[in-house]
Scaffold this motif. Structure first.
Motif, mmCIF file in Angstrom:
data_model
loop_
_atom_site.group_PDB
_atom_site.id
_atom_site.type_symbol
_atom_site.label_atom_id
_atom_site.label_comp_id
_atom_site.label_asym_id
_atom_site.label_seq_id
_atom_site.Cartn_x
_atom_site.Cartn_y
_atom_site.Cartn_z
ATOM 1 N N LEU A 301 9.626 -5.867 -0.537
ATOM 2 C CA LEU A 301 8.600 -5.927 0.754
ATOM 3 C C LEU A 301 7.845 -7.296 0.788
ATOM 4 O O LEU A 301 7.192 -7.692 -0.101
ATOM 5 C CB LEU A 301 7.805 -4.624 0.717
ATOM 6 C CG LEU A 301 8.491 -3.346 0.568
ATOM 7 C CD1 LEU A 301 7.137 -2.293 0.490
ATOM 8 C CD2 LEU A 301 9.415 -3.208 1.650
ATOM 9 N N ALA A 302 7.485 -7.516 2.007
ATOM 10 C CA ALA A 302 6.418 -8.724 2.265
ATOM 11 C C ALA A 302 4.999 -8.073 1.707
ATOM 12 O O ALA A 302 4.789 -6.768 1.748
ATOM 13 C CB ALA A 302 6.305 -8.929 3.531
ATOM 14 N N PRO A 303 4.139 -9.070 1.090
ATOM 15 C CA PRO A 303 2.717 -8.512 0.600
ATOM 16 C C PRO A 303 2.047 -7.617 1.722
ATOM 17 O O PRO A 303 1.267 -6.839 1.377
ATOM 18 C CB PRO A 303 1.951 -9.882 0.565
ATOM 19 C CG PRO A 303 3.271 -10.639 0.084
ATOM 20 C CD PRO A 303 4.271 -10.435 1.181
ATOM 21 N N SER A 304 2.113 -7.978 2.941
ATOM 22 C CA SER A 304 1.323 -7.117 3.988
ATOM 23 C C SER A 304 1.932 -5.796 4.086
ATOM 24 O O SER A 304 1.096 -4.878 4.324
ATOM 25 C CB SER A 304 1.786 -7.927 5.492
ATOM 26 O OG SER A 304 2.881 -8.102 5.728
ATOM 27 N N VAL A 305 3.187 -5.434 3.909
ATOM 28 C CA VAL A 305 3.853 -4.296 3.961
ATOM 29 C C VAL A 305 3.533 -3.520 2.687
ATOM 30 O O VAL A 305 3.140 -2.480 2.880
ATOM 31 C CB VAL A 305 5.370 -4.403 4.183
ATOM 32 C CG1 VAL A 305 5.912 -2.978 4.307
ATOM 33 C CG2 VAL A 305 5.611 -5.009 5.457
ATOM 34 N N ALA A 306 3.583 -4.158 1.571
ATOM 35 C CA ALA A 306 3.368 -3.724 0.215
ATOM 36 C C ALA A 306 1.917 -3.262 0.143
ATOM 37 O O ALA A 306 1.620 -2.145 -0.541
ATOM 38 C CB ALA A 306 3.716 -4.506 -0.761
ATOM 39 N N HIS A 307 0.836 -3.850 1.046
ATOM 40 C CA HIS A 307 -0.681 -3.629 1.049
ATOM 41 C C HIS A 307 -0.709 -2.100 1.111
ATOM 42 O O HIS A 307 -1.643 -1.561 0.985
ATOM 43 C CB HIS A 307 -1.103 -4.454 1.972
ATOM 44 C CG HIS A 307 -2.495 -4.410 2.059
ATOM 45 N ND1 HIS A 307 -3.312 -4.679 1.285
ATOM 46 C CD2 HIS A 307 -3.402 -3.646 3.004
ATOM 47 C CE1 HIS A 307 -4.640 -4.243 1.440
ATOM 48 N NE2 HIS A 307 -4.445 -3.594 2.961
ATOM 49 N N LEU A 308 0.255 -1.569 2.329
ATOM 50 C CA LEU A 308 -0.008 -0.085 2.646
ATOM 51 C C LEU A 308 0.154 0.835 1.467
ATOM 52 O O LEU A 308 -0.252 1.996 1.465
ATOM 53 C CB LEU A 308 0.949 0.125 3.918
ATOM 54 C CG LEU A 308 0.783 -0.610 4.999
ATOM 55 C CD1 LEU A 308 1.890 -0.696 6.197
ATOM 56 C CD2 LEU A 308 -0.488 -0.398 5.736
#
Length: 338
Positions: A301-308
């Protein structure tokens, strides 16, 4: 028969080897309006030599155009967002079945049509967001959103929104029409304002104080984490979230996907393109470029998505959910959801 472009592409992309095809064209009808998708198209052309001619527009307009063109339609691939639109194209006879070992192996069964008319390539989760300063006990399930405790607190899009149509259709699939009707009725009572705007506007409603709770697809928030989104990125500390139904069916997932047009003049190239969208290369880009969840297991996952954070996704067959979309729209009309 000699190996098709599709088979060669599957070998080259999935194995990482080089492949140069005889110059061909692919006519893509797409309602995905993201500039970041340019990389998908250019990488496919670089890998195959197949030039993509794009016709872009509203999904309903593209469906109407394909229907009007009939057997003379130049469309090879229809690419769009959400199960409801994919199913609409399938029901209109605008897609053809695809027999692909690559797609069967890489796209989970619940994210493809039972008759192989369409396949999902990326997902967004429909999440409950809330203001942690004003909401002490946030709703933990979709059904909780209709609890009278949240009267006047919830912002969500209109009933014409395809994401909401599919969400209600999923509730029908899991709980039946009676429960779904009760939920939609309760939601109308709990509106903080008449439904308006897109998903980003629901999140901005939390920042502005119009809403205490909002329903939005995950990638709208993840996008604000990755880059500046006016009225949202500077206030992310005001927004908390929960993935609904983690002790039950799991979080609802909206789908972005496509299928081969019924009268595709370049069928082999069309299948090759769908197989490319299921490759690791393309799957990584769906996440990195557009903050979506890949459909292929194990793709980072991209970091922005993994952030969730991690969550359990609803694994209901979206082909079954699609069959309940007409009932969902009827319920929306019945309860007066604008």
């Amino acid at each position: 028969m000699t190996r098709t472009v599709s088979a060669l592409l599957a070998t080259s992309i999935l194995a990482g080897s080089a492949f140069t095809a005889t110059a061909q064209e692919l006519n893509l009808y797409s309602s995905r309006h993201y500039e970041t998708d340019e990389r998908l198209y250019s990488d496919f052309t670089d890998a195959t030599g197949i030039v993509i001619n794009r016709i872009e527009g509203n999904a309903d307009e593209l469906i109407a155009r394909m229907a009007a063109e009939g057997m003379n339609s130049p469309a090879d691939v229809f690419l769009t967002v959400d199960t409801s639109r994919l199913q609409r194209a399938a029901d209109a006879g605008l897609l053809q079945a695809v027999d692909s070992d690559v797609l069967e192996a890489r796209v989970p069964a619940n994210l493809q049509d039972d008759d192989n008319l369409w396949f999902g390539f990326s997902q967004r989760s429909r999440i409950i967001f809330y203001n942690p300063e004003t909401v002490e006990n946030p709703p933990m399930t979709y059904l909780d959103l209709a609890d009278p405790a949240y009267e006047g607190m919830v912002c969500i899009r209109s009933s014409t929104n395809t994401y909401n149509q599919t969400l209600l259709a999923a509730i029908i699939t899991h709980e039946g029409e009676e429960v779904a009707t009760e939920w939609a009725t309760g939601m109308v009572h709990n509106f903080a304002r008449s439904p308006q705007g897109g998903d980003t506007d629901q999140l901005r409603g939390i920042v502005s104080g119009e809403c205490d709770i909002a329903v939005s697809n995950s990638y709208y928030f993840a996008r604000a984490v990755r880059r500046d989104v006016d009225g949202l990125s500077d206030h992310l500390d005001m927004v908390a979230w929960t993935f609904p139904d983690q002790a039950g069916n799991g979080a609802h997932m909206n789908l972005s996907g496509g299928g081969v047009a019924a009268h595709a003049p370049n069928r082999d190239a069309a299948v090759a393109f769908l197989e490319y969208l299921a490759s690791d290369q393309a799957q990584v880009y769906f996440s990195a470029g557009n903050d979506e969840f890949p459909v292929v297991e194990g793709v980072p996952l991209a970091p922005s998505v993994a952030h969730l954070g991690e969550f359990i996704a609803d694994d209901v067959a979206l082909s079954e959910v699609a069959g309940n979309i007409p009932a969902a729209q009827a319920i929306f009309n019945q309860v007066g959801w604008p």
